[in-house]
Write a protein that holds these residues in place. Structure first.
Motif, PDB file in Angstrom:
ATOM      1  N   VAL A 113       0.830  -1.201   0.000  1.00 24.78           N
ATOM      2  CA  VAL A 113       0.000   0.000   0.000  1.00 24.78           C
ATOM      3  C   VAL A 113       0.866   1.254   0.000  1.00 24.78           C
ATOM      4  CG1 VAL A 113      -1.730   1.305   1.276  1.00 24.78           C
ATOM      5  CG2 VAL A 113      -1.929  -1.175   1.107  1.00 24.78           C
ATOM      6  N   SER A 114       1.942   1.252   0.778  1.00 28.87           N
ATOM      7  CA  SER A 114       2.851   2.400   0.805  1.00 28.87           C
ATOM      8  C   SER A 114       3.524   2.594  -0.544  1.00 28.87           C
ATOM      9  CB  SER A 114       3.911   2.203   1.894  1.00 28.87           C
ATOM     10  OG  SER A 114       3.321   2.192   3.173  1.00 28.87           O
ATOM     11  N   THR A 132      -6.546   4.151   2.810  1.00 31.57           N
ATOM     12  CA  THR A 132      -6.186   2.949   3.568  1.00 31.57           C
ATOM     13  C   THR A 132      -5.144   3.253   4.629  1.00 31.57           C
ATOM     14  OG1 THR A 132      -6.679   1.540   1.651  1.00 31.57           O
ATOM     15  CG2 THR A 132      -5.283   0.613   3.375  1.00 31.57           C
ATOM     16  N   LEU A 133      -4.067   3.902   4.243  1.00 32.07           N
ATOM     17  CA  LEU A 133      -2.999   4.180   5.205  1.00 32.07           C
ATOM     18  C   LEU A 133      -3.444   5.160   6.281  1.00 32.07           C
ATOM     19  CD1 LEU A 133       0.307   4.361   3.131  1.00 32.07           C
ATOM     20  CD2 LEU A 133      -0.426   2.604   4.729  1.00 32.07           C
ATOM     21  N   PHE A 155      -5.441   4.058  -1.839  1.00 26.70           N
ATOM     22  CA  PHE A 155      -4.242   3.799  -1.037  1.00 26.70           C
ATOM     23  C   PHE A 155      -4.030   4.888   0.017  1.00 26.70           C
ATOM     24  CE2 PHE A 155      -3.430   1.949  -5.297  1.00 26.70           C
ATOM     25  CZ  PHE A 155      -3.463   0.616  -4.924  1.00 26.70           C
ATOM     26  N   GLN A 156      -4.381   6.122  -0.334  1.00 30.28           N
ATOM     27  CA  GLN A 156      -4.271   7.197   0.648  1.00 30.28           C
ATOM     28  C   GLN A 156      -5.222   6.961   1.819  1.00 30.28           C
ATOM     29  OE1 GLN A 156      -1.950   9.354   0.001  1.00 30.28           O
ATOM     30  NE2 GLN A 156      -1.622   9.076  -2.177  1.00 30.28           N
ATOM     31  N   CYS A 212       2.268   1.729  -3.525  1.00 30.28           N
ATOM     32  CA  CYS A 212       1.285   2.226  -4.484  1.00 30.28           C
ATOM     33  C   CYS A 212       0.884   3.664  -4.188  1.00 30.28           C
ATOM     34  CB  CYS A 212       0.048   1.336  -4.470  1.00 30.28           C
ATOM     35  SG  CYS A 212       0.341  -0.329  -5.109  1.00 30.28           S
ATOM     36  N   ARG A 213       1.011   4.082  -2.940  1.00 29.26           N
ATOM     37  CA  ARG A 213       0.608   5.441  -2.571  1.00 29.26           C
ATOM     38  C   ARG A 213       1.435   6.494  -3.300  1.00 29.26           C
ATOM     39  NH1 ARG A 213       1.703   9.014   1.974  1.00 29.26           N
ATOM     40  NH2 ARG A 213       3.361   7.617   2.634  1.00 29.26           N
ATOM     41  N   TYR A 214       2.657   6.148  -3.676  1.00 31.43           N
ATOM     42  CA  TYR A 214       3.534   7.110  -4.333  1.00 31.43           C
ATOM     43  C   TYR A 214       3.411   7.066  -5.855  1.00 31.43           C
ATOM     44  CZ  TYR A 214       5.755   7.903   0.167  1.00 31.43           C
ATOM     45  OH  TYR A 214       5.985   8.242   1.480  1.00 31.43           O
TER      46      TYR A 214
END
Length: 280
Positions: A126-127, A165-166, A162-163, A129-131
């Motif tokens: 997830v981290s 989720t984190l 993804f944003q 994909c967030r970028y």
């Protein structure tokens, strides 16, 4: 004859009122009326400066239309080019993709914040994909889903999921340990901890996260509409750019900002109503 010194003859300075001193103090809250006046005042000043440079001939109309020209182009968009339909399509895409992202991200974020093993499994991906910028997926999404509505919804979904989720995982994971221990002491099981302690405690923070990410979703939809779209505000902006019509471009940007601001205020009002006991 009596002589007086300058210090004696000078009148004592009037003390500054406590209210004025407090108004300028750091972190001092501003009243609702003053907040509205200050906010509206900035917009008035902005339009005045904009009109001064454009109507005064300091900037070419090719590069920046004046406020008067923008208003004329706005009327033309609604009367002759069915701009209301474009606004409706953009709003539908934003909320459609955002709701899909919320349905996936909120349960996953709660699970990651609750169980550290789940967090260890999903967090690196997830981290990562967030970028990744959502716009980078557009060529692939066009190949996979064509240029229809599915492709645009997926752009917003990828940019938001993804944003959310984190941020939800962090909110749930930062629950107060004393409340969890107290619930265990009172006989709660793991399911009860999640349903009666973690989720209720994190609900205001989750709602605030959704409000923030909804603002980001508006940037993704315009990117999605710039390519392979026949409707929407982004499509109108692209067509206006080809015609060098900066009045319509500026009006399209303003419409996005106004709709986003309205949705933000609505989200804030809903959050205050649902979580009146929260300080968020």
């Amino acid at each position: 004859m009596h002589s007086s010194t300058p210090a004696a003859s000078a009148a004592p300075a009037a003390p500054q009122s406590p209210r004025r001193r407090r108004a300028l103090a750091p972190l001092e809250p501003v009243g609702a009326r003053a907040r509205w006046l200050l906010g509206v005042g900035f917009f008035v000043l902005f339009v005045a400066v904009w009109g001064f440079f454009t109507l005064g001939g300091f900037v070419s109309p090719t590069f920046l239309a004046s406020p008067v020209t923008m208003v004329k182009e706005a009327v033309l968009l609604f009367t002759e080019f069915n701009f209301g339909h474009d606004i409706g399509m953009t709003v539908w895409r934003v909320f459609g993709g955002f709701v899909l992202a919320t349905i996936v991200a909120v349960p996953l974020g709660i699970a990651m914040g609750t169980w550290k093993s789940v967090e260890a499994f999903f967090e690196p991906f997830v981290s990562f994909c967030r970028y990744l910028p959502a716009s980078a997926f557009i060529p692939l999404l066009i190949l996979w889903a064509g240029i229809g509505e599915t492709q645009k919804l997926l752009v917003i979904f990828i940019g938001s999921v993804f944003q959310i989720t984190l941020m939800v995982a962090v909110t749930v994971g930062s629950a107060r340990r004393d409340l969890v221990e107290a619930a265990y002491t009172l006989g709660a099981n793991s399911r009860g901890i999640v349903l009666r302690v973690l989720i209720p405690g994190a609900a205001p923070g989750i709602a605030e996260t959704l409000r923030l990410v909804l603002g980001w979703a508006w940037t993704y939809v315009i990117v999605a509409e710039l390519i392979g779209s026949s409707s929407g505000i982004g499509h109108m902006i692209t067509d206006s750019q080809a015609l060098l019509n900066t009045g319509q471009i500026i009006f399209g940007i303003i419409v996005i900002g106004v709709i986003g601001l309205i949705s933000d205020f609505a989200f804030k009002a809903l959050n205050r109503r649902l979580f009146a006991w929260s300080t968020i």
